[in-house]
Structures are given as structure tokens and as C-alpha cells.
Design an enzyme around this catalytic site. Structure first.
Site, PDB file in Angstrom:
ATOM      1  N   GLU A  43       0.815  -1.209   0.000  1.00 39.01           N
ATOM      2  CA  GLU A  43       0.000   0.000   0.000  1.00 39.01           C
ATOM      3  C   GLU A  43       0.855   1.268   0.000  1.00 39.01           C
ATOM      4  O   GLU A  43       0.537   2.231  -0.692  1.00 39.01           O
ATOM      5  CB  GLU A  43      -0.956   0.004   1.198  1.00 39.01           C
ATOM      6  CG  GLU A  43      -2.071  -1.027   1.109  1.00 39.01           C
ATOM      7  CD  GLU A  43      -2.925  -0.862  -0.151  1.00 39.01           C
ATOM      8  OE1 GLU A  43      -2.987   0.249  -0.698  1.00 39.01           O
ATOM      9  OE2 GLU A  43      -3.519  -1.851  -0.589  1.00 39.01           O
ATOM     10  N   TYR A 126      -7.102   6.455   3.511  1.00 43.84           N
ATOM     11  CA  TYR A 126      -7.171   5.370   2.532  1.00 43.84           C
ATOM     12  C   TYR A 126      -6.352   4.155   2.975  1.00 43.84           C
ATOM     13  O   TYR A 126      -6.839   3.021   2.985  1.00 43.84           O
ATOM     14  CB  TYR A 126      -6.696   5.818   1.134  1.00 43.84           C
ATOM     15  CG  TYR A 126      -6.351   4.606   0.311  1.00 43.84           C
ATOM     16  CD1 TYR A 126      -7.366   3.826  -0.243  1.00 43.84           C
ATOM     17  CD2 TYR A 126      -5.033   4.157   0.212  1.00 43.84           C
ATOM     18  CE1 TYR A 126      -7.079   2.651  -0.915  1.00 43.84           C
ATOM     19  CE2 TYR A 126      -4.735   2.986  -0.461  1.00 43.84           C
ATOM     20  CZ  TYR A 126      -5.758   2.241  -1.022  1.00 43.84           C
ATOM     21  OH  TYR A 126      -5.474   1.069  -1.661  1.00 43.84           O
ATOM     22  N   ASP A 144     -10.277   5.145  -2.797  1.00 38.75           N
ATOM     23  CA  ASP A 144      -9.085   5.593  -3.523  1.00 38.75           C
ATOM     24  C   ASP A 144      -9.526   6.211  -4.853  1.00 38.75           C
ATOM     25  O   ASP A 144     -10.715   6.337  -5.129  1.00 38.75           O
ATOM     26  CB  ASP A 144      -8.128   4.425  -3.758  1.00 38.75           C
ATOM     27  CG  ASP A 144      -8.585   3.588  -4.932  1.00 38.75           C
ATOM     28  OD1 ASP A 144      -9.810   3.413  -5.086  1.00 38.75           O
ATOM     29  OD2 ASP A 144      -7.744   3.112  -5.714  1.00 38.75           O
ATOM     30  N   CYS A 199     -12.860   0.697 -15.787  1.00 37.46           N
ATOM     31  CA  CYS A 199     -13.375   2.071 -15.650  1.00 37.46           C
ATOM     32  C   CYS A 199     -12.196   3.011 -15.444  1.00 37.46           C
ATOM     33  O   CYS A 199     -12.089   3.705 -14.442  1.00 37.46           O
ATOM     34  CB  CYS A 199     -14.350   2.140 -14.474  1.00 37.46           C
ATOM     35  SG  CYS A 199     -15.326   3.654 -14.387  1.00 37.46           S
ATOM     36  N   CYS A 206     -16.133   0.671 -21.570  1.00 33.84           N
ATOM     37  CA  CYS A 206     -17.510   0.511 -21.096  1.00 33.84           C
ATOM     38  C   CYS A 206     -18.177  -0.730 -21.686  1.00 33.84           C
ATOM     39  O   CYS A 206     -19.062  -1.324 -21.065  1.00 33.84           O
ATOM     40  CB  CYS A 206     -18.312   1.763 -21.408  1.00 33.84           C
ATOM     41  SG  CYS A 206     -17.686   3.262 -20.590  1.00 33.84           S
ATOM     42  N   CYS A 209     -17.673  -3.526 -19.351  1.00 34.44           N
ATOM     43  CA  CYS A 209     -17.924  -3.242 -17.945  1.00 34.44           C
ATOM     44  C   CYS A 209     -19.157  -3.980 -17.426  1.00 34.44           C
ATOM     45  O   CYS A 209     -20.238  -3.893 -18.020  1.00 34.44           O
ATOM     46  CB  CYS A 209     -18.111  -1.747 -17.732  1.00 34.44           C
ATOM     47  SG  CYS A 209     -18.332  -1.303 -15.993  1.00 34.44           S
ATOM     48  N   CYS A 215     -25.100   1.931 -14.984  1.00 34.18           N
ATOM     49  CA  CYS A 215     -24.223   3.103 -14.845  1.00 34.18           C
ATOM     50  C   CYS A 215     -24.918   4.396 -15.267  1.00 34.18           C
ATOM     51  O   CYS A 215     -25.375   4.536 -16.405  1.00 34.18           O
ATOM     52  CB  CYS A 215     -22.965   2.900 -15.692  1.00 34.18           C
ATOM     53  SG  CYS A 215     -21.822   4.300 -15.670  1.00 34.18           S
TER      54      CYS A 215
END
Length: 297
Positions: A43, A126, A144, A199, A206, A209, A215
Site C-alpha cells: 500500500e 485510505y 481511492d 473504468c 464501457c 464493464c 451506470c
DNA sequence: TAAGCGTGGCC
DNA sequence: TGGCCAAGCTT
């Protein structure tokens, strides 16, 4: 709440979870044997640095310092050196400081408590939520840049989120967070992965997706971003660039570095001195004698 | 709150 | 080509 509420949350959850199961990348910090420390290291490295560049650094880091105590026992300068060219080297210093805190205050084990994580150097909202969620399978809003973008599009119907995280975003993310901890943890990484792979910021796929039928942005005809100009990151000619060049010399040196070798990286003396002073102030460089510097011991 | 903080790859 | 972007944090 916005248009996506036409889709029941459980369906949304299973849609993303199914997609994640089929499409998740095989990343080393996601394996069952990845320790909380390994997750934390990943991280830190992933804060503003792409996965591809993190992979080798992550492996080398854990090879050398398999536990927080291992890192804490070494000099902070060694962390800066191992950080290599990942960028934002203050993260290396903070990861070292976090390892010291974990060793001294948490018995050498990465804390599983969100507040305790948040109190560690270099750990913000985060990262605390990510470690608690990914390493300890807890239920947290993990917000995030990827998740923010997915929600901006799917829920709010705009191409990009605002520059800074808003209370409304956090509210939306909270509302969609699955009730069960284990499900919430996988949902968190799943939405992130969707943002990272499908995305995406510049050319979202798309057509591929799983949320395209749910969406709001898609339904609105994918209108382009209309908000204020997003802040760019200038680099050429900035102090940041000079700091980078100076630190590269210190990193690549074995020990002490004479002023002349630092002077060689940048012609303009005022900016060069300011950059070097900045590195010293940040603890990334250490003066050992007049005109002699090294990484912090 | 907004600016500062590295580095490299991509379209 | 060069602006934009990449699992943010700190002050």
C-alpha cells in the site's frame, strides 16, 4: 441518491464480486500467505506509483525486510536506497518510521485496528482502511482514486470525481458497502480493480464493464467532464526535479558525497541549494560535515 | 484547503 | 510531442 439505486444493492454486489473473481489480477500482495506487513508495504508503494513498477521493488523489499522489526533495525537511509526510483521517497522514510512504531508500540505486529493504523506515519484514511480491509478482512469504506471514479460515473453520472474527496462521496460509498465484513472486503478490492482495469481515467472500456447496465454516466450518454480544470503536475524545472536528481546521487553513492558531485546535477545554485536544504529538512539527506552529505543513518 | 512531493509510461 | 495519470499523505 442517484440513478443507480434502480439496481438493488445485492445485485450490484454480486455483479462486481463475480466480475472480480473472474478478472482479478494475480498480484503477490493478494495471495493467502501475504502477511499484513506485506500488504502494508504494497500500500505504501502503491501510493501514486503504478502496479507494474511496484512489483519488483515489493519483492526485493520483503526479501530484505520480511517483518517490521527487520526494517526497524536498519537505518532509514537504507529504506530510502531500497526505495529506488519509485518516486516520492518520503514514503520510504515514513514506512521505516511506521516499522519502528510497530516494533516499539505494537509488539512488532501490524495493528488490525483502523485508528491505530491511522496513527502510523505515512498512513492516511485510505491506507488505514485498505490494510484493515485487505489484510484483516474488516468492513471499511476504501476510497481511492479508482473507487471514486467508479462511483462518480456509475452513481453520480459524471466522468470524473471532484478534486478532493467530499462528504457526499463518502456517504455514497458507505451506503453501498456490503453489510458483512468479508463481503465488504472483497467488494472494496473488487471496485478498485474495476476502476483500475475497466473504468479507467482516460479510455474506459464501457463495453466490457459489468456495470454498464447500471451506470448513470453510461445512461446519460457519457458526457465529458465539465468541472474546473484539474490541477496538473508540472515537473520540468521544479524543485521536485532537482530533489530527485540530488537524491539519486546520494542513493547511488556508497557513503558520503561531496558537495561537488551534488553541484554537478543542476546548474542553478539558488534552486539547487533550496532543494538540498529541503531534502535535509525532510530527513532524506544528512549533512555530516561542511559540504558533505549522505543518506540518513 | 491547496500546494508540494518523484518518476515513468501512455496516447 | 507533451500533458495526463498512477492503490495518497502531510502541512
Amino acid at each position: 441518491m442517484a440513478a443507480i439505486t434502480s439496481t438493488p444493492a445485492p445485485l450490484l454486489h454480486s455483479t462486481v464480486l463475480d466480475w472480480y473473481e473472474a478478472n482479478a489480477r494475480d498480484l503477490p500482495w493478494r495471495t493467502a500467505d501475504a502477511s499484513p506487513w506485506a500488504v502494508m508495504v504494497s500500500e505504501f508503494m502503491l501510493q501514486q506509483t503504478p502496479v507494474k513498477r511496484v512489483l519488483p521493488a515489493y519483492a526485493a523489499w520483503l526479501e530484505r525486510w520480511p517483518t517490521p522489526a527487520d526494517l526497524a533495525a536498519d537505518a532509514p537511509g537504507e529504506a530510502v536506497r531500497m526505495w529506488g526510483r519509485l518516486g516520492y521517497p518520503r514514503r520510504a522514510l515514513r514506512l521505516h518510521a511506521a516499522a519502528v512504531a510497530i516494533t516499539e508500540q505494537h509488539g512488532g505486529r501490524v495493528p488490525d485496528d483502523h485508528a491505530a493504523l491511522l496513527a502510523l506515519p505515512g498512513v492516511g484514511e485510505y491506507t488505514a482502511a485498505a490494510v484493515a480491509s485487505f489484510a484483516f478482512r474488516q468492513r471499511h469504506v476504501v476510497l481511492d482514486t479508482n473507487v471514486r471514479r467508479v462511483f462518480a460515473r456509475a452513481v453520480t453520472g459524471v466522468e470524473y470525481p471532484a478534486q478532493a474527496t467530499t462528504a457526499a462521496e463518502r456517504r455514497t460509498a458507505t451506503e453501498y458497502l456490503p453489510a458483512t465484513a468479508e463481503t465488504a472486503a472483497t467488494w472494496a478490492v473488487g471496485v478498485m480493480e474495476l476502476g483500475a482495469l475497466v473504468c479507467t481515467a482516460r479510455s474506459p472500456e464501457c463495453g466490457a464493464c459489468p456495470l454498464r447496465g447500471h451506470c448513470a454516466w453510461q445512461r446519460a450518454g457519457r458526457p465529458p467532464y465539465e468541472g474546473p480544470a484539474r490541477r496538473g503536475q508540472s515537473y520540468e524545472g521544479t524543485d521536485r526535479q532537482v530533489r530527485g536528481k540530488l537524491l539519486a546521487v546520494l542513493r547511488d553513492a556508497h557513503g558520503e558525497v561531496a558537495q561537488e558531485r551534488l553541484d554537478a546535477v543542476w546548474p542553478e545554485p539558488v534552486q539547487r541549494a533550496r532543494a538540498l536544504d529541503g531534502l535535509v529538512a525532510d530527513g532524506l539527506a544528512e549533512p555530516v560535515a561542511p559540504g558533505v552529505y549522505r543518506l540518513p543513518q
